[in-house]
Design a protein around this motif. Structure first.
Motif, mmCIF file in Angstrom:
data_model
loop_
_atom_site.group_PDB
_atom_site.id
_atom_site.type_symbol
_atom_site.label_atom_id
_atom_site.label_comp_id
_atom_site.label_asym_id
_atom_site.label_seq_id
_atom_site.Cartn_x
_atom_site.Cartn_y
_atom_site.Cartn_z
ATOM 1 N N LEU A 20 0.797 -1.144 0.049
ATOM 2 C CA LEU A 20 -0.103 0.071 0.054
ATOM 3 C C LEU A 20 0.884 1.159 0.229
ATOM 4 O O LEU A 20 1.910 1.276 0.224
ATOM 5 C CB LEU A 20 -1.000 0.073 1.137
ATOM 6 N N TYR A 21 0.294 2.225 -0.246
ATOM 7 C CA TYR A 21 1.035 3.711 -0.275
ATOM 8 C C TYR A 21 0.112 4.641 0.511
ATOM 9 O O TYR A 21 -0.911 4.543 0.754
ATOM 10 C CB TYR A 21 0.854 4.248 -1.809
ATOM 11 N N ARG A 22 0.886 5.699 1.061
ATOM 12 C CA ARG A 22 0.170 7.009 1.767
ATOM 13 C C ARG A 22 0.871 7.945 1.456
ATOM 14 O O ARG A 22 2.000 8.113 1.830
ATOM 15 C CB ARG A 22 0.107 6.440 3.233
ATOM 16 N N PRO A 23 0.255 9.061 0.999
ATOM 17 C CA PRO A 23 0.964 10.468 0.845
ATOM 18 C C PRO A 23 0.764 11.068 2.316
ATOM 19 O O PRO A 23 -0.377 10.935 2.879
ATOM 20 C CB PRO A 23 -0.087 11.099 -0.034
ATOM 21 N N VAL A 24 1.840 11.745 2.648
ATOM 22 C CA VAL A 24 1.778 12.421 3.835
ATOM 23 C C VAL A 24 2.531 13.692 3.648
ATOM 24 O O VAL A 24 3.358 13.797 2.863
ATOM 25 C CB VAL A 24 2.732 11.568 5.049
ATOM 26 N N GLY A 25 2.376 14.537 4.655
ATOM 27 C CA GLY A 25 3.200 15.657 4.710
ATOM 28 C C GLY A 25 4.246 15.780 5.869
ATOM 29 O O GLY A 25 4.540 14.583 6.219
ATOM 30 N N GLN A 26 5.018 16.692 5.981
ATOM 31 C CA GLN A 26 6.257 16.732 6.917
ATOM 32 C C GLN A 26 5.789 16.291 8.185
ATOM 33 O O GLN A 26 6.519 15.373 8.918
ATOM 34 C CB GLN A 26 6.955 17.945 6.896
ATOM 35 N N ALA A 27 4.692 16.872 8.709
ATOM 36 C CA ALA A 27 4.558 16.534 10.369
ATOM 37 C C ALA A 27 4.315 15.069 10.491
ATOM 38 O O ALA A 27 4.704 14.327 11.494
ATOM 39 C CB ALA A 27 3.395 17.352 10.616
ATOM 40 N N GLU A 28 3.472 14.360 9.593
ATOM 41 C CA GLU A 28 3.159 12.968 9.622
ATOM 42 C C GLU A 28 4.653 12.223 9.370
ATOM 43 O O GLU A 28 4.443 11.059 10.240
ATOM 44 C CB GLU A 28 1.962 12.487 8.580
ATOM 45 N N LEU A 29 5.238 12.482 8.455
ATOM 46 C CA LEU A 29 6.655 11.986 8.318
ATOM 47 C C LEU A 29 7.497 11.831 9.460
ATOM 48 O O LEU A 29 7.921 10.819 9.984
ATOM 49 C CB LEU A 29 7.147 12.369 6.962
ATOM 50 N N ASP A 30 7.355 13.022 10.034
ATOM 51 C CA ASP A 30 8.195 13.104 11.262
ATOM 52 C C ASP A 30 7.696 12.098 12.389
ATOM 53 O O ASP A 30 8.699 11.495 13.100
ATOM 54 C CB ASP A 30 8.309 14.369 11.985
ATOM 55 N N LEU A 31 6.715 12.123 12.631
ATOM 56 C CA LEU A 31 5.967 10.903 13.451
ATOM 57 C C LEU A 31 6.065 9.524 13.022
ATOM 58 O O LEU A 31 6.387 8.727 13.919
ATOM 59 C CB LEU A 31 4.561 11.263 13.707
ATOM 60 N N ILE A 32 6.059 9.196 11.827
ATOM 61 C CA ILE A 32 6.497 8.050 11.255
ATOM 62 C C ILE A 32 8.037 7.681 11.609
ATOM 63 O O ILE A 32 8.460 6.525 11.914
ATOM 64 C CB ILE A 32 6.040 7.966 9.663
ATOM 65 N N GLU A 33 8.787 8.693 11.421
ATOM 66 C CA GLU A 33 9.953 8.475 11.692
ATOM 67 C C GLU A 33 10.482 8.520 13.085
ATOM 68 O O GLU A 33 11.297 7.398 13.254
ATOM 69 C CB GLU A 33 10.978 9.777 11.279
ATOM 70 N N ALA A 34 9.768 8.876 13.982
ATOM 71 C CA ALA A 34 9.891 8.709 15.363
ATOM 72 C C ALA A 34 9.369 7.406 15.756
ATOM 73 O O ALA A 34 10.034 6.634 16.883
ATOM 74 C CB ALA A 34 9.051 9.793 15.938
ATOM 75 N N SER A 35 8.705 6.684 14.995
ATOM 76 C CA SER A 35 8.253 5.364 15.240
ATOM 77 C C SER A 35 9.143 4.201 14.917
ATOM 78 O O SER A 35 8.979 2.959 14.821
ATOM 79 C CB SER A 35 6.979 5.127 14.842
ATOM 80 N N GLY A 36 10.375 4.735 14.072
ATOM 81 C CA GLY A 36 11.180 3.739 13.847
ATOM 82 C C GLY A 36 10.683 3.308 12.348
ATOM 83 O O GLY A 36 11.161 2.336 11.696
ATOM 84 N N ARG A 37 10.075 4.157 11.542
ATOM 85 C CA ARG A 37 9.256 3.797 10.377
ATOM 86 C C ARG A 37 8.329 2.501 10.374
ATOM 87 O O ARG A 37 8.246 1.674 9.369
ATOM 88 C CB ARG A 37 10.382 3.677 9.134
ATOM 89 N N ARG A 38 7.789 2.150 11.650
ATOM 90 C CA ARG A 38 6.996 1.146 11.598
ATOM 91 C C ARG A 38 5.509 1.322 11.747
ATOM 92 O O ARG A 38 4.548 0.396 11.801
ATOM 93 C CB ARG A 38 7.426 0.396 12.862
ATOM 94 N N ARG A 39 5.338 2.622 12.246
ATOM 95 C CA ARG A 39 3.652 2.872 12.496
ATOM 96 C C ARG A 39 3.382 4.325 11.914
ATOM 97 O O ARG A 39 4.133 5.236 11.914
ATOM 98 C CB ARG A 39 3.462 2.828 13.793
ATOM 99 N N PHE A 40 1.989 4.121 11.806
ATOM 100 C CA PHE A 40 1.256 5.597 11.541
ATOM 101 C C PHE A 40 0.871 6.234 12.710
ATOM 102 O O PHE A 40 0.303 5.439 13.502
ATOM 103 C CB PHE A 40 0.330 5.667 10.406
ATOM 104 N N PRO A 41 0.926 7.403 12.737
ATOM 105 C CA PRO A 41 0.387 8.088 13.902
ATOM 106 C C PRO A 41 -1.066 7.990 14.247
ATOM 107 O O PRO A 41 -1.826 8.031 13.134
ATOM 108 C CB PRO A 41 1.010 9.671 13.844
#
Length: 133
Positions: free
Chosen positions: A13-34
Motif C-alpha cells: 500500500l501507499y500513503r501520501p503524507v506531509g512533513q508533520a506526519e512523516l516526522d511521527l512515522i520516523e519517530a516510530s522507527g518507520r513502523r507505525r502511522f500516528p
C-alpha cells in the motif's frame, strides 16, 4: 536444522503524507502511522503509487509544503476485512480504515514504511522522485 515457516502474504500500500506526519512515522522507527486526530475518523491508505503521487504532489504541496509518498506492506489477511473503495477513476482506489482500527493496522505492517517520493510546490525546488529503480 531449524524449519522455516512460509512468509505471510502481504499487500503493498501507499500513503501520501506531509512533513508533520512523516516526522511521527520516523519517530516510530518507520513502523507505525500516528493516531488520527479527532476530526479524522478514517485512515486512508491507497492502493497504488500513481494515486499516492497525485495526492502528494497536488494536495500536500499546498502553501509551499512538501508532500511525500510512502510505501509499506500490510498482512493481506488483516486487509481482507476491509473493502477497497473506488473514489473516482479506477486509479483512485483506497482502503477506509476506521481510526479505532489504526493500532491493529499498524500491528499488521510488515517491515518498514519507506519514503519513495518527495514533491514540492512549484517554485520550492523541483519535484523529486526518490524511488530506487
Amino acid at each position: 536444522m531449524a524449519s522455516s515457516t512460509p512468509s505471510t502474504p502481504t499487500t503493498t500500500l501507499y500513503r501520501p503524507v506531509g512533513q508533520a506526519e512523516l516526522d511521527l512515522i520516523e519517530a516510530s522507527g518507520r513502523r507505525r502511522f500516528p493516531p488520527r486526530l479527532p476530526e479524522q475518523p478514517i485512515f486512508y491508505p491507497v492502493c497504488n503509487e500513481e494515486y499516492a503521487t497525485q495526492i502528494a504532489s497536488r494536495w500536500n504541496t499546498a502553501e509551499g509544503k512538501v508532500g511525500y509518498v510512502t510505501r509499506f506492506a500490510v498482512r493481506s489477511d488483516f486487509l481482507a476485512r476491509y473493502d477497497v473503495k473506488i473514489v473516482g477513476s479506477r486509479v483512485h482506489a483506497e482502503y477506509w480504515i476506521p481510526a479505532e482500527d489504526l493500532e491493529a493496522f499498524n500491528d499488521a505492517i510488515v517491515g518498514a514504511i519507506e519514503v519513495i517520493g518527495e514533491h514540492r510546490a512549484e517554485g520550492h525546488d523541483a519535484t523529486k522522485d526518490t524511488t530506487a529503480r
